[in-house]
Scaffold this motif. Structure first.
Motif: not given
Length: 122
Positions: A44-48, A50-52, A54
């Motif tokens: 995953y993309n690091p941003d994605l 993190k959202r996953s 959370e």
């Protein structure tokens, strides 16, 4: 007279070996090809990611609630889709009644404020 033919052992051995290869090898090949959840998340993309992470707990809670509701719906003698439709109608009515009650309370507050405003100016 009919001639007696023997069992074609070569054919049957090929069939058994081929069947075993397909029955065992297919699932093993699939297991080898399909990535695990951790492997997917590592890509995953690091941003994605993190959202996953959370949203995981919230999604799990929603799924548990969904399964709990399905279990409740299945206790009825009616088909599940009828029970779900009745539940949605009941929720809509409750929401409509709540909105109506909120409107009544807001109107009562406005009337109260008008009365207080009228008494203060006199």
């Amino acid at each position: 007279m009919a001639t007696k033919k023997g069992v074609n052992w070569r054919l049957w051995s090929k069939v058994i070996i081929g069947g075993t290869a397909v029955s065992v090898g297919g699932p093993m090949f699939t297991y080898w090809l399909v990535p695990t959840e951790e492997e997917l998340r590592s890509r995953y993309n690091p941003d994605l990611l993190k959202r996953s992470i959370e949203g995981r707990e919230e999604r799990e809670k929603e799924f548990d609630d969904f399964v709990t509701r399905l279990k409740e719906y299945s206790k009825s003698d009616k088909p599940i889709w009828f029970v779900v439709q009745e539940e949605e109608e009941r929720k809509k009515k409750a929401l409509f009644e709540k909105a109506r009650e909120d409107q009544r309370q807001a109107e009562a507050r406005r009337e109260e404020m008008r009365k207080e405003a009228g008494l203060q100016t006199k």
